[in-house]
Design a protein around this motif. Structure first.
Motif, PDB file in Angstrom:
ATOM      1  N   GLY A 251       7.189  -4.924  -2.990  1.00  0.00           N
ATOM      2  CA  GLY A 251       6.846  -3.713  -3.350  1.00  0.00           C
ATOM      3  C   GLY A 251       5.989  -2.832  -2.722  1.00  0.00           C
ATOM      4  N   GLU A 252       5.085  -3.646  -1.895  1.00  0.00           N
ATOM      5  CA  GLU A 252       4.156  -2.958  -0.970  1.00  0.00           C
ATOM      6  C   GLU A 252       4.618  -2.076  -0.154  1.00  0.00           C
ATOM      7  OE1 GLU A 252       0.017  -5.071  -2.129  1.00  0.00           O
ATOM      8  OE2 GLU A 252       1.150  -5.910  -0.518  1.00  0.00           O
ATOM      9  N   LEU A 253       3.641  -1.277   0.418  1.00  0.00           N
ATOM     10  CA  LEU A 253       4.046  -0.247   1.711  1.00  0.00           C
ATOM     11  C   LEU A 253       2.854  -0.518   2.820  1.00  0.00           C
ATOM     12  CD1 LEU A 253       5.163   2.505   3.021  1.00  0.00           C
ATOM     13  CD2 LEU A 253       3.611   3.687   1.681  1.00  0.00           C
ATOM     14  N   LEU A 254       3.541  -0.594   4.070  1.00  0.00           N
ATOM     15  CA  LEU A 254       2.579  -0.843   5.205  1.00  0.00           C
ATOM     16  C   LEU A 254       2.566   0.372   6.173  1.00  0.00           C
ATOM     17  CD1 LEU A 254       1.082  -2.697   7.410  1.00  0.00           C
ATOM     18  CD2 LEU A 254       3.583  -2.918   8.382  1.00  0.00           C
ATOM     19  N   TRP A 255       1.765   0.551   6.806  1.00  0.00           N
ATOM     20  CA  TRP A 255       1.644   1.685   7.825  1.00  0.00           C
ATOM     21  C   TRP A 255       1.322   0.854   9.165  1.00  0.00           C
ATOM     22  CZ3 TRP A 255      -2.606   6.033   6.591  1.00  0.00           C
ATOM     23  CH2 TRP A 255      -2.254   6.912   5.672  1.00  0.00           C
ATOM     24  N   ASP A 256       2.330   0.950  10.048  1.00  0.00           N
ATOM     25  CA  ASP A 256       2.180   0.321  11.471  1.00  0.00           C
ATOM     26  C   ASP A 256       1.740   1.461  12.406  1.00  0.00           C
ATOM     27  OD1 ASP A 256       2.657  -1.129  13.751  1.00  0.00           O
ATOM     28  OD2 ASP A 256       4.525  -1.555  13.439  1.00  0.00           O
ATOM     29  N   VAL A 257       0.526   1.705  12.624  1.00  0.00           N
ATOM     30  CA  VAL A 257       0.033   2.817  13.578  1.00  0.00           C
ATOM     31  C   VAL A 257       0.126   2.245  14.999  1.00  0.00           C
ATOM     32  CG1 VAL A 257      -1.804   4.080  13.623  1.00  0.00           C
ATOM     33  CG2 VAL A 257      -1.505   3.475  11.598  1.00  0.00           C
ATOM     34  N   GLY A 258       0.732   3.139  15.864  1.00  0.00           N
ATOM     35  CA  GLY A 258       0.968   2.957  17.220  1.00  0.00           C
ATOM     36  C   GLY A 258       1.982   1.841  17.124  1.00  0.00           C
ATOM     37  N   PRO A 273      13.193  -7.667   0.216  1.00  0.00           N
ATOM     38  CA  PRO A 273      13.851  -6.366   0.115  1.00  0.00           C
ATOM     39  C   PRO A 273      13.190  -5.295  -0.319  1.00  0.00           C
ATOM     40  CG  PRO A 273      15.261  -8.220  -0.487  1.00  0.00           C
ATOM     41  CD  PRO A 273      13.681  -8.689  -0.707  1.00  0.00           C
ATOM     42  N   SER A 274      12.127  -5.320  -1.102  1.00  0.00           N
ATOM     43  CA  SER A 274      11.390  -4.352  -1.933  1.00  0.00           C
ATOM     44  C   SER A 274      10.118  -3.776  -1.173  1.00  0.00           C
ATOM     45  CB  SER A 274      10.829  -4.602  -3.262  1.00  0.00           C
ATOM     46  OG  SER A 274       9.907  -5.806  -3.200  1.00  0.00           O
ATOM     47  N   CYS A 275       9.890  -4.552  -0.002  1.00  0.00           N
ATOM     48  CA  CYS A 275       8.770  -4.153   1.013  1.00  0.00           C
ATOM     49  C   CYS A 275       9.198  -2.800   1.782  1.00  0.00           C
ATOM     50  CB  CYS A 275       8.436  -5.219   2.024  1.00  0.00           C
ATOM     51  SG  CYS A 275       7.116  -6.462   1.059  1.00  0.00           S
ATOM     52  N   ALA A 276       8.240  -1.792   1.821  1.00  0.00           N
ATOM     53  CA  ALA A 276       8.631  -0.854   2.653  1.00  0.00           C
ATOM     54  C   ALA A 276       7.513  -0.526   3.872  1.00  0.00           C
ATOM     55  CB  ALA A 276       8.580   0.750   1.748  1.00  0.00           C
ATOM     56  N   ALA A 277       7.943   0.263   4.722  1.00  0.00           N
ATOM     57  CA  ALA A 277       6.981   0.298   5.956  1.00  0.00           C
ATOM     58  C   ALA A 277       7.306   1.725   6.267  1.00  0.00           C
ATOM     59  CB  ALA A 277       7.025  -0.563   6.844  1.00  0.00           C
ATOM     60  N   VAL A 278       6.153   2.334   7.107  1.00  0.00           N
ATOM     61  CA  VAL A 278       6.199   3.569   7.861  1.00  0.00           C
ATOM     62  C   VAL A 278       5.551   3.092   9.313  1.00  0.00           C
ATOM     63  CG1 VAL A 278       5.546   5.961   8.207  1.00  0.00           C
ATOM     64  CG2 VAL A 278       5.699   4.939   5.750  1.00  0.00           C
ATOM     65  N   ALA A 279       6.501   3.306  10.397  1.00  0.00           N
ATOM     66  CA  ALA A 279       6.246   3.078  11.874  1.00  0.00           C
ATOM     67  C   ALA A 279       5.523   4.327  12.415  1.00  0.00           C
ATOM     68  CB  ALA A 279       7.095   2.330  12.327  1.00  0.00           C
ATOM     69  N   PRO A 317       2.546   8.566   2.032  1.00  0.00           N
ATOM     70  CA  PRO A 317       2.235   7.865   0.788  1.00  0.00           C
ATOM     71  C   PRO A 317       1.304   6.793   1.152  1.00  0.00           C
ATOM     72  CG  PRO A 317       4.303   7.285   1.470  1.00  0.00           C
ATOM     73  CD  PRO A 317       4.018   8.585   2.422  1.00  0.00           C
ATOM     74  N   ALA A 318       0.180   6.870   0.358  1.00  0.00           N
ATOM     75  CA  ALA A 318      -1.116   5.981   0.242  1.00  0.00           C
ATOM     76  C   ALA A 318      -0.548   4.204   0.641  1.00  0.00           C
ATOM     77  CB  ALA A 318      -1.814   5.554  -0.828  1.00  0.00           C
ATOM     78  N   PRO A 319      -1.025   3.846   1.655  1.00  0.00           N
ATOM     79  CA  PRO A 319      -0.480   2.278   2.048  1.00  0.00           C
ATOM     80  C   PRO A 319      -1.242   1.321   1.291  1.00  0.00           C
ATOM     81  CG  PRO A 319      -2.061   3.177   3.558  1.00  0.00           C
ATOM     82  CD  PRO A 319      -1.881   4.265   2.484  1.00  0.00           C
ATOM     83  N   ASP A 320      -0.422   0.133   1.326  1.00  0.00           N
ATOM     84  CA  ASP A 320      -1.191  -1.165   0.555  1.00  0.00           C
ATOM     85  C   ASP A 320      -1.929  -1.915   1.868  1.00  0.00           C
ATOM     86  OD1 ASP A 320      -0.365  -1.055  -2.312  1.00  0.00           O
ATOM     87  OD2 ASP A 320       1.532  -0.926  -1.130  1.00  0.00           O
ATOM     88  N   ALA A 321      -1.292  -1.832   2.935  1.00  0.00           N
ATOM     89  CA  ALA A 321      -1.904  -2.403   3.937  1.00  0.00           C
ATOM     90  C   ALA A 321      -1.566  -1.540   5.248  1.00  0.00           C
ATOM     91  CB  ALA A 321      -1.102  -3.549   4.168  1.00  0.00           C
ATOM     92  N   VAL A 322      -2.573  -1.617   6.159  1.00  0.00           N
ATOM     93  CA  VAL A 322      -2.376  -0.820   7.665  1.00  0.00           C
ATOM     94  C   VAL A 322      -2.487  -1.673   8.633  1.00  0.00           C
ATOM     95  CG1 VAL A 322      -3.498   1.108   8.849  1.00  0.00           C
ATOM     96  CG2 VAL A 322      -3.208   1.214   6.554  1.00  0.00           C
ATOM     97  N   THR A 336      -9.648   7.253   8.966  1.00  0.00           N
ATOM     98  CA  THR A 336      -8.473   7.819   8.359  1.00  0.00           C
ATOM     99  C   THR A 336      -7.572   6.563   7.520  1.00  0.00           C
ATOM    100  OG1 THR A 336      -8.427   9.790   9.882  1.00  0.00           O
ATOM    101  CG2 THR A 336      -6.316   9.234   8.547  1.00  0.00           C
ATOM    102  N   CYS A 337      -7.318   5.579   8.344  1.00  0.00           N
ATOM    103  CA  CYS A 337      -6.683   4.422   7.833  1.00  0.00           C
ATOM    104  C   CYS A 337      -7.399   3.907   6.587  1.00  0.00           C
ATOM    105  CB  CYS A 337      -6.432   3.536   8.805  1.00  0.00           C
ATOM    106  SG  CYS A 337      -5.190   3.893  10.415  1.00  0.00           S
ATOM    107  N   TRP A 338      -8.879   3.619   6.688  1.00  0.00           N
ATOM    108  CA  TRP A 338      -9.469   3.239   5.875  1.00  0.00           C
ATOM    109  C   TRP A 338      -9.486   3.948   4.505  1.00  0.00           C
ATOM    110  CZ3 TRP A 338     -11.703  -1.444   4.846  1.00  0.00           C
ATOM    111  CH2 TRP A 338     -12.635  -1.581   3.808  1.00  0.00           C
ATOM    112  N   GLU A 339      -9.724   5.084   4.654  1.00  0.00           N
ATOM    113  CA  GLU A 339      -9.756   6.078   3.491  1.00  0.00           C
ATOM    114  C   GLU A 339      -8.515   6.390   2.725  1.00  0.00           C
ATOM    115  OE1 GLU A 339     -11.043   9.519   5.366  1.00  0.00           O
ATOM    116  OE2 GLU A 339     -13.247   9.020   5.728  1.00  0.00           O
ATOM    117  N   ALA A 340      -7.401   5.888   3.425  1.00  0.00           N
ATOM    118  CA  ALA A 340      -6.101   6.206   2.672  1.00  0.00           C
ATOM    119  C   ALA A 340      -5.637   4.798   2.067  1.00  0.00           C
ATOM    120  CB  ALA A 340      -5.099   6.299   3.950  1.00  0.00           C
ATOM    121  N   LEU A 341      -6.235   3.511   2.454  1.00  0.00           N
ATOM    122  CA  LEU A 341      -5.945   2.503   1.608  1.00  0.00           C
ATOM    123  C   LEU A 341      -6.043   2.487   0.114  1.00  0.00           C
ATOM    124  CD1 LEU A 341      -7.336  -0.436   3.817  1.00  0.00           C
ATOM    125  CD2 LEU A 341      -4.881  -0.117   3.294  1.00  0.00           C
ATOM    126  N   ARG A 342      -5.270   1.958  -0.546  1.00  0.00           N
ATOM    127  CA  ARG A 342      -5.353   1.878  -1.763  1.00  0.00           C
ATOM    128  C   ARG A 342      -6.514   0.597  -2.205  1.00  0.00           C
ATOM    129  NH1 ARG A 342      -0.695   3.686  -4.830  1.00  0.00           N
ATOM    130  NH2 ARG A 342       1.054   4.051  -3.439  1.00  0.00           N
TER     131      ARG A 342
END
Length: 405
Positions: A251-258, A273-279, A317-322, A336-342
């Motif tokens: 159920g957690e969300l990841l930002w994959d930056v770059g 299957p419930s994990c989400a990510a933004v690349a 949306p705020a990430p659970d991991a970056v 920016t990444c640090w401040e966005a983290l849950r």
């Protein structure tokens, strides 16, 4: 209170007494035209009938508001909470405003016909979802039940399964489950031809690999060759360590930056299957390759944002991991990444250059965490002999956000 009644292909005759009563007392009866036709017209079922508009989801809030204050009964196929409208209504209105009376699901009926324990099968729905999600479920020895979305679904499934090298897989197509016209057709993925006998179909696949199949594990560290890339790829060993530090949970969300080839985001999502990510990727050609990698490896739901961080991170949306695989020296990126983290979120940064290592060292001094340097060597030919060639060492900094800066 809205009542959602599950109804099967056996129609009115298959409804339990409580479900029939909910239909009979309704002032408004909603559902797909096919479902509404399953309820016979009679004085006992004289509710106003409202067929779902298309597309349904954008129109649903206004539809509920229009009939507010009236006794509403919604018809749904099988179990309304199994890939059904029941789940959508609960999200929209809240669990206290929705009463669900389930019928037997198509999954349960299919497993009953086949003698498969329900808890031992993987389920993929093609109803309003990309078929590429099936790619992650096809592994040796697994049983997969695919919920079809039309008469062409079995051919689509057969093509995907065969394309992965699993052509010998037995495939059973079950149509109109529970109805008098129920049918069962068996073949293998590489011999299936033609459409299903009905648009209401379920496809059961027993995954049998052929000689050309290349099974891929669900744990981090897929072979580099599994990805389309131009060299901008977090290599296999470093990827496995980085994902272990990102520590994905369901159920957690990841930002994959770059994101480069998107390998970190893809393997994060393959973990559950419930994990989400933004690349997030600035180059259009790489963003297109990420989309192809996500489809091929069974996570078509990966969201791709084309743009340059940190500006491209705004509004996400705020990430659970970056994960930051490169670009640590870009001004304001790590802030920016640090401040966005849950709270409790994890930040993992890979550094290769001295300049990026200096940035990471500064952050490590401020907020702590863990620093690891990875040095990987691979055997390769040296003339007629074999020697070791070292890859560039990678410094991996990982930290969990406990407090704000």
């Amino acid at each position: 209170m809205i009542t959602v009644v599950g109804i099967g292909a056996d129609g009115w005759d298959g409804l339990a007494p409580g479900s029939r009563r909910a239909v009979e007392v309704a002032e408004v009866l909603m559902g797909a035209a096919r479902q509404l036709d399953l309820v016979p017209a009679s004085p006992a079922t004289a509710a106003e009938r409202v067929a779902w508009p298309s597309p349904l989801l954008p129109a649903l809030p206004a539809l509920m508001e229009r009939y507010a204050g009236r006794e509403i009964c919604v018809l749904a196929s099988g179990d309304p909470m199994f890939h059904g409208i029941g789940s959508t209504l609960v999200r929209l209105l809240g669990p206290c405003e929705v009463r669900v009376l389930p019928h037997v699901s198509s999954l349960s009926l299919a497993c009953a016909r086949l003698g498969w324990p329900v808890e031992q099968v993987d389920v993929v729905s093609l109803v309003g979802r990309p078929a590429a999600a099936l790619n992650a479920a096809v592994v040796p020895g697994r049983r997969v039940v695919v919920l079809g979305s039309g008469v062409d679904s079995p051919s689509l499934v057969a093509g995907l399964v065969s394309g992965l090298g699993y052509g010998p897989s037995p495939m059973t197509v079950l149509c109109d489950l529970g109805a008098a016209c129920e049918s069962v057709t068996a073949a293998t993925a590489d011999t299936w031809t033609g459409p299903a006998r009905s648009a209401l179909n379920v496809i059961a696949v027993e995954c049998v690999p052929g000689p050309e199949a290349e099974p891929l594990a669900r744990v981090p560290g897929l072979p580099d060759a599994a990805y389309e890339h131009d060299g901008q790829l977090t290599k296999r060993e470093v990827r496995a360590v980085s994902l272990s530090r990102l520590a994905p949970l369901p159920g957690e969300l990841l930002w994959d930056v770059g994101a480069g080839a998107g390998s970190i985001a893809v393997e994060w999502m393959r973990g559950h299957p419930s994990c989400a990510a933004v690349a997030i990727e600035s180059r259009a050609d790489r963003a297109a390759a990420i989309a192809r990698n996500a489809d091929r490896l069974g996570v078509p739901g990966l969201r791709i944002v084309e743009g340059r961080a940190p500006a491209a991170l705004a509004g996400l949306p705020a990430p659970d991991a970056v994960f930051v695989g490169g670009g640590a020296t870009v001004p304001r990126l790590l802030e920016t990444c640090w401040e966005a983290l849950r709270p409790g979120g994890r930040l993992v940064v890979n550094a290769v250059t001295l300049e990026s290592e200096a940035v990471v060292a500064g952050w490590y001094a401020r907020v702590g965490g863990d620093l690891v340097r990875l040095a990987v060597q691979r055997a390769s030919p040296v003339g007629s002999f074999t020697g070791w060639r070292a890859a560039m060492p990678v410094t991996v900094w990982s930290v969990t956000r406990r407090d704000a800066l």
